[in-house]
Enzyme design. Structure first.
Site, PDB file in Angstrom:
ATOM      1  N   GLN A 264      13.750  23.041  79.008  1.00 36.76           N
ATOM      2  CA  GLN A 264      13.402  22.125  77.910  1.00 36.76           C
ATOM      3  C   GLN A 264      14.553  20.911  77.747  1.00 36.76           C
ATOM      4  OE1 GLN A 264      10.626  22.948  74.402  1.00 36.76           O
ATOM      5  NE2 GLN A 264      11.493  24.981  74.892  1.00 36.76           N
ATOM      6  N   ARG A 588       3.376  22.300  74.397  1.00 38.63           N
ATOM      7  CA  ARG A 588       3.072  21.989  72.954  1.00 38.63           C
ATOM      8  C   ARG A 588       1.640  22.394  72.346  1.00 38.63           C
ATOM      9  NH1 ARG A 588       7.228  22.096  71.745  1.00 38.63           N
ATOM     10  NH2 ARG A 588       7.726  22.806  73.812  1.00 38.63           N
TER      11      ARG A 588
END
Length: 636
Positions: A264, A588
């Protein structure tokens, strides 16, 4: 700025709560929480509970006998710091001074404030934001050729590169490019002007603290002795100066615990250095590495697809993300004929799925938003660049679906807010030429002279009193009414600022908090933010979505040239960061994930397992992405 939390000095009470909190941890999290006091890297995959693990380790350290005030936990955003503080506070008892929990920049500001004399400032120094810094650089270059050093923005970029450890002044001095040497001269003049203004810019909060530590070893030792346990969140996002800051503060004790996920790391453009994360074991001899691999957020379909995508990156810490969650729906991939067609499809999906959601939840008496018959679960539309929001905004407006844009014009960068803040900054620090220039431009010499006297007389007043004085002295609300068509909205912003200012007793404290607000921070409370997020469609760039989660996520613009972006396709490292960006966008989503594009489909779409994808197209009879691929140029 996040404040120290009150915690108990009682080992028994803290230990009891540590045990209670540990009861909800999985075995991987428990091992990370209880790891010995030597360098620890917690590799936390998406949705694996890294914040819970990090805060649990803080509680464990206290329960094991570490004085709470000896613990320093650093993260990147005020939102994350507040979340950690709240969790630690909930699991401990009020009593002695608690651990410091805050951002890198708020910690740097606190140290510089305490050691201002040694840092070449007075304790009432101001912090220049990006706009203030650009205005100061324009002052530096005023009267010179507009192309000097490439202009103020280019000079400011070079300044940022120097302060973030990407380039050194020697590099610029040795450059064969005249612009680099001119930018170096501008940097040196800019630094002189910052000192004259009794100001630091945002980068200085780390850089100047490092200089302070290096030039005054006794100061460094004092903070090393105070903070004997160091914990760092989002370790993958560190740049070179932040890493050096951590190394110096950790010292020989090396009681450092860091958590992050290399998969990430999406802030290379902000100077984040992935090597810092990947080389942890080499840089910290005797280090221990622990993996968090159980995802609690997403369906197994989303996790399997995202894992298949990110497996194509070569430079990463190997991990196997898994979940016990149900498979859920396939990932929808839609090919549109245009941006407008893509937006229309997304809105149609929002409407149809929301109606289904309403029927399923009607018995729970969910609140219907506005006058719409829709019942929206938490929904986000994500995109690579802000410009992509136009088509989706238009489609939402046409269908009467409420939405909001994250990361639009920041509250504290609006003109009316900056005008008022300039008055408070000037009252606190009369050396601030940027604020003086703003007020002169707003009021003219005569009215400014009157305001100047009043501000100096009231310099020690609370922030709220100064705000009211400025409004009354300048008749500012009437000025808004005369000059702006959206005066009511601007007055509402002023009212919100007044409410915020009422929470502070000291002007420097208030100004520091305003300066340290992050892109996703607002003055409104977290409870209001969460309530709003659930009631409307959220539009935002993928970068701003990091750290958030939603029931339903639509990622638009999954096309070559957008994701990966045309400006980020010159090297394998850039492509890998773009792939990490896609991975962040996908993870997400909790329940439903839709990916859409027009034009040439993104190479990343072909890296998803075909059995997990439901492909739709408005322009062909293709039933799978592979069928559709033949109509496009070959993607190497």
């Amino acid at each position: 700025m996040p404040t120290d939390q009150k915690t108990s000095s009682s080992e028994g009470a803290a230990g009891h709560r540590s045990a209670r909190l540990g009861a909800g941890l999985n075995p991987q999290q428990q091992r990370a929480v209880e790891a010995p006091d030597r360098p620890l890297l917690i590799v936390a995959g998406a949705g694996t509970g890294k914040t819970r693990t990090l805060t649990s380790r803080i509680i464990h350290l206290i329960g094991r006998g570490a004085p709470p005030e000896s613990i320093c936990a650093i993260t990147f955003t005020n939102k994350a710091a507040k979340e950690m503080s709240d969790r630690v506070h909930a699991m401990t008892v009020n009593g002695s001074t608690g651990p410091y929990i805050g951002t890198f920049h708020s910690l740097g500001a606190r140290i510089l404030r305490a050691e201002a004399r040694l840092a070449g400032r007075t304790s009432n120094f101001v912090i220049f934001d990006e706009h203030d810094s650009l205005r100061l650089m324009k002052q530096v270059l005023r009267g010179a050729d507009a192309a000097t050093g490439g202009g103020p923005a280019a000079c400011l970029r070079r300044t940022g590169e120097i302060k973030n450890g990407v380039r050194s002044p020697d590099d610029l001095a040795a450059s064969s490019l005249a612009r680099d040497r001119e930018a170096l001269a501008a940097y040196e003049h800019y630094e002189t002007e910052l000192a004259k203004n009794n100001a630091f810019d945002f980068d200085d909060l780390i850089t100047k603290t490092l200089h302070l530590f290096k030039e005054h070893p006794d100061v460094l030792r004092r903070y090393q002795q105070r903070f004997r346990y160091l914990l760092v969140d989002e370790y993958q996002d560190l740049n070179n100066t932040q890493y050096e800051f951590v190394r110096l503060l950790a010292g020989d004790a090396r009681r450092v615990s860091v958590v992050g996920d290399d998969q990430q790391m999406i802030y290379g453009w902000r100077y984040a250095n992935l090597d810092i994360f990947l080389n942890f074991e080499r840089e910290w001899p005797g280090a221990q590495v622990m993996l968090l691999e159980e995802n609690y957020r997403s369906t197994s379909t989303i996790i399997t697809a995202a894992s298949a995508l990110i497996a194509n990156n070569r430079r990463q810490q190997p991990k196997t993300l898994h979940t016990r969650n149900e498979p859920g729906d396939p990932i929808a991939v839609f090919e549109a004929s245009s941006e407008e067609d893509e937006a229309a499809w997304v809105v149609e999906q929002i409407e149809s799925r929301s109606m289904n959601y309403e029927s399923r939840t009607e018995r729970k008496k969910k609140t219907v938003i506005h006058n719409s018959k829709l019942m929206l679960p938490s929904t986000a539309v994500l995109y690579r660049t802000n410009a992509q929001s136009r088509a989706i905004e238009q489609a939402l407006i046409e269908r009467g679906i409420p939405y909001r844009i994250f990361g639009g014009f920041k509250f504290y960068e609006r003109q009316e807010i900056k005008d008022i803040i300039a008055a408070l900054r000037y009252a606190s620090n009369p050396l601030d030429s940027v604020s003086r220039e703003r007020l002169l431009k707003l009021l003219g010499k005569g009215r400014f002279a009157s305001l100047d006297v009043g501000l100096r007389d009231r310099a020690a007043s609370p922030p709220l009193a100064l705000v009211h004085f400025f409004l009354e002295q300048t008749d500012y609300l009437a000025y808004l009414g005369r000059n702006f068509s959206n005066a009511d909205e601007r007055r509402e912003n002023v009212t919100e600022l007044i409410h915020f200012a009422s929470q502070f007793e000291l002007v420097p404290e208030f100004l520091e908090r305003m300066s340290l607000l992050q892109a996703t921070d607002t003055i409104a409370g977290e409870r209001e933010r969460e309530r709003t997020r659930k009631n409307i469609v959220n539009l935002m760039t993928i970068h701003l979505a990091k750290g958030l989660e939603f029931d339903r996520v639509f990622v638009i613009g999954c096309a070559e040239g957008l994701l990966p972006h045309a400006r980020s396709m010159e090297s394998e490292a850039e492509i890998e960061e773009e792939r990490r960006l896609m991975y962040v966008a996908m993870t997400r989503a909790r329940r439903e994930l839709s990916l859409s594009f027009s034009g040439i489909p993104s190479r990343f779409l072909f890296e998803l397992p075909s059995e997990l994808v439901r492909f739709e197209s408005s322009s062909s009879d293709a039933t799978t992405l592979e069928d559709d691929e033949e109509r496009y140029i070959t993607i190497d």
